[in-house]
Design a protein around this motif. Structure first.
Motif, PDB file in Angstrom:
ATOM      1  N   LEU A 118      -8.315   6.513   0.284  1.00 58.66           N
ATOM      2  CA  LEU A 118      -8.223   6.668  -1.166  1.00 58.66           C
ATOM      3  C   LEU A 118      -7.260   5.606  -1.681  1.00 58.66           C
ATOM      4  O   LEU A 118      -6.043   5.717  -1.482  1.00 58.66           O
ATOM      5  N   LYS A 169      -4.174  10.646   1.160  1.00 56.76           N
ATOM      6  CA  LYS A 169      -4.910   9.550   0.524  1.00 56.76           C
ATOM      7  C   LYS A 169      -6.239   9.265   1.235  1.00 56.76           C
ATOM      8  O   LYS A 169      -6.482   8.173   1.759  1.00 56.76           O
ATOM      9  N   ARG A 186      -7.592  11.959 -10.756  1.00 54.11           N
ATOM     10  CA  ARG A 186      -6.896  13.077 -11.405  1.00 54.11           C
ATOM     11  C   ARG A 186      -7.390  13.255 -12.850  1.00 54.11           C
ATOM     12  O   ARG A 186      -7.583  14.381 -13.324  1.00 54.11           O
ATOM     13  N   ILE A 225     -11.126  15.508  -2.102  1.00 51.81           N
ATOM     14  CA  ILE A 225     -10.080  14.525  -2.379  1.00 51.81           C
ATOM     15  C   ILE A 225      -8.754  15.012  -1.793  1.00 51.81           C
ATOM     16  O   ILE A 225      -8.207  16.030  -2.218  1.00 51.81           O
ATOM     17  N   ASP A 226      -8.263  14.282  -0.817  1.00 47.11           N
ATOM     18  CA  ASP A 226      -6.992  14.624  -0.175  1.00 47.11           C
ATOM     19  C   ASP A 226      -5.932  13.666  -0.713  1.00 47.11           C
ATOM     20  O   ASP A 226      -5.736  12.566  -0.184  1.00 47.11           O
ATOM     21  N   PHE A 227      -5.256  14.099  -1.784  1.00 48.18           N
ATOM     22  CA  PHE A 227      -4.261  13.234  -2.412  1.00 48.18           C
ATOM     23  C   PHE A 227      -3.046  13.025  -1.510  1.00 48.18           C
ATOM     24  O   PHE A 227      -2.415  11.970  -1.541  1.00 48.18           O
ATOM     25  N   LYS A 228      -2.712  14.026  -0.704  1.00 51.25           N
ATOM     26  CA  LYS A 228      -1.543  13.942   0.157  1.00 51.25           C
ATOM     27  C   LYS A 228      -1.706  12.852   1.216  1.00 51.25           C
ATOM     28  O   LYS A 228      -0.807  12.024   1.433  1.00 51.25           O
ATOM     29  N   THR A 259      -4.698   3.573  -3.836  1.00 45.83           N
ATOM     30  CA  THR A 259      -3.670   4.035  -4.774  1.00 45.83           C
ATOM     31  C   THR A 259      -4.128   3.867  -6.212  1.00 45.83           C
ATOM     32  O   THR A 259      -3.829   4.702  -7.077  1.00 45.83           O
ATOM     33  N   VAL A 278      -5.987   6.988  -7.604  1.00 44.36           N
ATOM     34  CA  VAL A 278      -5.359   8.307  -7.664  1.00 44.36           C
ATOM     35  C   VAL A 278      -5.356   8.851  -9.092  1.00 44.36           C
ATOM     36  O   VAL A 278      -5.812   9.968  -9.355  1.00 44.36           O
ATOM     37  N   ASP A 279      -4.850   8.073 -10.045  1.00 45.79           N
ATOM     38  CA  ASP A 279      -4.799   8.516 -11.437  1.00 45.79           C
ATOM     39  C   ASP A 279      -6.195   8.698 -12.018  1.00 45.79           C
ATOM     40  O   ASP A 279      -6.433   9.619 -12.810  1.00 45.79           O
TER      41      ASP A 279
END
Length: 203
Positions: free
Chosen positions: A70, A30, A79, A25-28, A72, A75-76
Protein backbone atom coordinates in the motif's frame (compact mmCIF):
# COMPACT_ATOMS: atom_id res chain seq x y z
CA UNK A 1 -11.21 10.01 -9.29
CA UNK A 2 -10.14 7.76 -6.43
CA UNK A 3 -10.52 4.58 -8.50
CA UNK A 4 -8.27 6.04 -11.21
CA UNK A 5 -5.64 7.13 -8.69
CA UNK A 6 -5.60 3.68 -7.08
CA UNK A 7 -5.13 2.01 -10.48
CA UNK A 8 -2.32 4.41 -11.37
CA UNK A 9 -0.55 3.89 -8.04
CA UNK A 10 -0.90 0.10 -7.81
CA UNK A 11 -1.53 -1.29 -11.31
CA UNK A 12 -4.73 -2.96 -10.07
CA UNK A 13 -7.41 -3.92 -12.58
CA UNK A 14 -10.61 -1.87 -12.38
CA UNK A 15 -12.64 -4.94 -11.35
CA UNK A 16 -10.18 -5.65 -8.54
CA UNK A 17 -10.55 -2.10 -7.23
CA UNK A 18 -14.35 -2.37 -7.33
CA UNK A 19 -13.99 -5.62 -5.38
CA UNK A 20 -12.06 -4.01 -2.51
CA UNK A 21 -13.54 -4.14 0.98
CA UNK A 22 -12.44 -2.19 4.02
CA UNK A 23 -11.15 -5.46 5.48
CA UNK A 24 -8.81 -5.82 2.48
CA UNK A 25 -6.90 -2.68 3.43
CA UNK A 26 -4.26 -3.20 6.11
CA UNK A 27 -3.24 0.33 7.05
CA UNK A 28 -0.99 -0.88 9.88
CA UNK A 29 1.20 -3.10 7.69
CA UNK A 30 0.57 -1.02 4.56
CA UNK A 31 -0.83 -3.87 2.47
CA UNK A 32 -3.71 -4.33 0.06
CA UNK A 33 -5.22 -7.82 -0.06
CA UNK A 34 -6.67 -8.61 -3.50
CA UNK A 35 -9.02 -11.59 -3.61
CA UNK A 36 -12.23 -10.48 -5.34
CA UNK A 37 -13.23 -8.81 -8.58
CA UNK A 38 -16.42 -7.16 -9.81
CA UNK A 39 -17.43 -7.89 -13.38
CA UNK A 40 -20.18 -6.67 -15.69
CA UNK A 41 -21.11 -8.93 -18.58
CA UNK A 42 -24.04 -10.11 -20.70
CA UNK A 43 -26.03 -13.11 -19.55
CA UNK A 44 -28.77 -14.90 -21.47
CA UNK A 45 -32.34 -15.75 -20.54
CA UNK A 46 -33.94 -19.06 -21.46
CA UNK A 47 -35.61 -17.39 -24.45
CA UNK A 48 -32.24 -16.27 -25.82
CA UNK A 49 -32.58 -12.62 -24.87
CA UNK A 50 -29.59 -11.09 -23.14
CA UNK A 51 -29.17 -8.70 -20.25
CA UNK A 52 -26.30 -7.08 -18.39
CA UNK A 53 -25.38 -8.35 -14.97
CA UNK A 54 -22.81 -7.11 -12.43
CA UNK A 55 -21.50 -9.63 -9.93
CA UNK A 56 -18.64 -10.49 -7.59
CA UNK A 57 -16.26 -13.27 -8.53
CA UNK A 58 -12.86 -14.63 -7.63
CA UNK A 59 -9.87 -12.88 -9.15
CA UNK A 60 -8.73 -13.66 -12.71
CA UNK A 61 -6.27 -16.40 -11.71
CA UNK A 62 -4.62 -17.89 -8.63
CA UNK A 63 -1.76 -15.42 -9.00
CA UNK A 64 -4.25 -12.57 -9.23
CA UNK A 65 -5.17 -13.42 -5.65
CA UNK A 66 -2.32 -11.54 -4.00
CA UNK A 67 -1.06 -9.05 -1.43
CA UNK A 68 0.57 -5.89 -2.73
CA UNK A 69 2.23 -2.93 -0.97
CA UNK A 70 0.00 0.00 0.00
CA UNK A 71 1.85 3.13 -1.20
CA UNK A 72 1.98 5.90 1.38
CA UNK A 73 0.50 8.25 -1.23
CA UNK A 74 -2.67 6.11 -1.27
CA UNK A 75 -3.33 5.99 2.47
CA UNK A 76 -5.29 9.27 2.59
CA UNK A 77 -7.05 8.49 -0.69
CA UNK A 78 -8.31 5.15 0.59
CA UNK A 79 -9.38 6.66 3.90
CA UNK A 80 -11.31 9.36 2.00
CA UNK A 81 -12.88 6.70 -0.23
CA UNK A 82 -14.13 4.78 2.81
CA UNK A 83 -15.45 7.97 4.41
CA UNK A 84 -17.18 9.00 1.18
CA UNK A 85 -18.94 5.64 0.99
CA UNK A 86 -20.23 6.11 4.56
CA UNK A 87 -21.48 9.60 3.71
CA UNK A 88 -23.34 8.30 0.64
CA UNK A 89 -24.97 5.66 2.83
CA UNK A 90 -26.33 8.33 5.18
CA UNK A 91 -27.71 10.37 2.28
CA UNK A 92 -29.70 7.53 0.68
CA UNK A 93 -32.75 6.26 2.59
CA UNK A 94 -32.92 3.12 0.44
CA UNK A 95 -29.20 2.30 0.60
CA UNK A 96 -28.58 -1.42 0.09
CA UNK A 97 -26.85 -3.39 2.84
CA UNK A 98 -26.16 -6.42 0.64
CA UNK A 99 -22.62 -5.29 -0.16
CA UNK A 100 -21.69 -3.97 3.26
CA UNK A 101 -17.94 -3.43 3.57
CA UNK A 102 -17.27 -2.80 -0.12
CA UNK A 103 -15.57 0.56 -0.66
CA UNK A 104 -16.71 1.51 -4.17
CA UNK A 105 -20.45 1.20 -4.67
CA UNK A 106 -23.18 3.06 -6.52
CA UNK A 107 -25.11 5.88 -4.83
CA UNK A 108 -27.70 3.29 -3.78
CA UNK A 109 -25.13 0.89 -2.33
CA UNK A 110 -25.12 -1.58 -5.22
CA UNK A 111 -22.16 -2.95 -7.14
CA UNK A 112 -20.76 -0.43 -9.58
CA UNK A 113 -21.43 -1.25 -13.21
CA UNK A 114 -18.21 -1.44 -15.24
CA UNK A 115 -19.94 0.38 -18.11
CA UNK A 116 -20.73 3.32 -15.84
CA UNK A 117 -17.09 3.46 -14.76
CA UNK A 118 -16.00 3.53 -18.41
CA UNK A 119 -18.48 6.34 -19.18
CA UNK A 120 -17.31 8.37 -16.19
CA UNK A 121 -13.70 7.89 -17.33
CA UNK A 122 -14.53 8.97 -20.89
CA UNK A 123 -16.37 12.07 -19.62
CA UNK A 124 -13.40 12.98 -17.44
CA UNK A 125 -11.05 12.81 -20.43
CA UNK A 126 -13.40 14.92 -22.58
CA UNK A 127 -13.82 17.55 -19.87
CA UNK A 128 -10.06 17.89 -19.60
CA UNK A 129 -9.54 17.75 -23.39
CA UNK A 130 -7.43 14.62 -23.19
CA UNK A 131 -7.27 12.17 -26.07
CA UNK A 132 -9.31 9.07 -25.27
CA UNK A 133 -7.47 6.11 -23.82
CA UNK A 134 -8.91 3.04 -22.12
CA UNK A 135 -9.02 2.97 -18.32
CA UNK A 136 -6.82 -0.13 -18.53
CA UNK A 137 -4.04 2.13 -19.83
CA UNK A 138 -3.50 3.29 -16.25
CA UNK A 139 -2.35 -0.23 -15.42
CA UNK A 140 0.09 -0.11 -18.33
CA UNK A 141 1.34 3.28 -17.16
CA UNK A 142 2.01 1.82 -13.73
CA UNK A 143 4.01 -1.03 -15.30
CA UNK A 144 5.98 1.42 -17.44
CA UNK A 145 6.94 3.52 -14.43
CA UNK A 146 8.07 0.41 -12.55
CA UNK A 147 10.26 -0.70 -15.45
CA UNK A 148 11.71 2.80 -15.79
CA UNK A 149 12.51 2.79 -12.07
CA UNK A 150 14.46 -0.43 -12.49
CA UNK A 151 12.06 -2.65 -10.55
CA UNK A 152 12.77 -6.33 -11.41
CA UNK A 153 10.45 -7.91 -13.96
CA UNK A 154 9.48 -10.69 -11.56
CA UNK A 155 8.46 -8.18 -8.88
CA UNK A 156 6.30 -6.23 -11.33
CA UNK A 157 4.73 -9.49 -12.49
CA UNK A 158 3.77 -10.43 -8.91
CA UNK A 159 2.33 -6.98 -8.15
CA UNK A 160 0.28 -6.97 -11.38
CA UNK A 161 -0.99 -10.47 -10.68
CA UNK A 162 -0.01 -11.85 -14.09
CA UNK A 163 -0.46 -15.57 -14.59
CA UNK A 164 3.21 -15.89 -15.57
CA UNK A 165 6.29 -13.75 -16.00
CA UNK A 166 6.00 -14.31 -19.77
CA UNK A 167 2.81 -12.21 -19.77
CA UNK A 168 4.72 -9.40 -18.07
CA UNK A 169 7.60 -9.75 -20.52
CA UNK A 170 5.19 -9.42 -23.43
CA UNK A 171 3.66 -6.36 -21.80
CA UNK A 172 7.14 -4.88 -21.42
CA UNK A 173 7.98 -5.62 -25.05
CA UNK A 174 4.72 -4.05 -26.21
CA UNK A 175 5.47 -0.93 -24.19
CA UNK A 176 9.00 -0.78 -25.59
CA UNK A 177 7.65 -1.14 -29.14
CA UNK A 178 5.14 1.68 -28.61
CA UNK A 179 7.86 3.90 -27.16
CA UNK A 180 10.15 3.16 -30.12
CA UNK A 181 7.35 4.06 -32.54
CA UNK A 182 6.79 7.40 -30.80
CA UNK A 183 10.50 8.18 -30.70
CA UNK A 184 10.93 7.24 -34.36
CA UNK A 185 8.00 9.42 -35.43
CA UNK A 186 9.41 12.30 -33.40
CA UNK A 187 12.92 12.03 -34.81
CA UNK A 188 12.18 10.62 -38.24
CA UNK A 189 14.29 12.21 -41.03
CA UNK A 190 11.12 12.73 -43.04
CA UNK A 191 9.54 14.67 -40.17
CA UNK A 192 12.61 16.88 -40.00
CA UNK A 193 12.46 17.31 -43.77
CA UNK A 194 8.84 18.44 -43.53
CA UNK A 195 9.79 20.96 -40.86
CA UNK A 196 12.55 22.24 -43.11
CA UNK A 197 10.17 22.63 -46.04
CA UNK A 198 7.74 24.58 -43.86
CA UNK A 199 10.55 26.88 -42.76
CA UNK A 200 11.57 27.48 -46.39
CA UNK A 201 7.98 28.09 -47.42
CA UNK A 202 7.46 30.62 -44.63
CA UNK A 203 10.58 32.52 -45.70
Amino acid sequence: KYIALISLATGMRSGEILGLRTSDIDFKNKEIHINKSVSTTYLYNDDGSKYKSTFIQDTKSLKSNRIIPLPTSLVDILRKSILLQKEEKLKCKTYSTEYKGYIFLSLQGNLMNASNLSKAWSNFLKENKIEHIKFHALRHTYATKQFEAGIPLKTVSVILGHSSIKVTEQCYLDLQTEDLKKQYEKHSPLMNLKKGNKAVASN
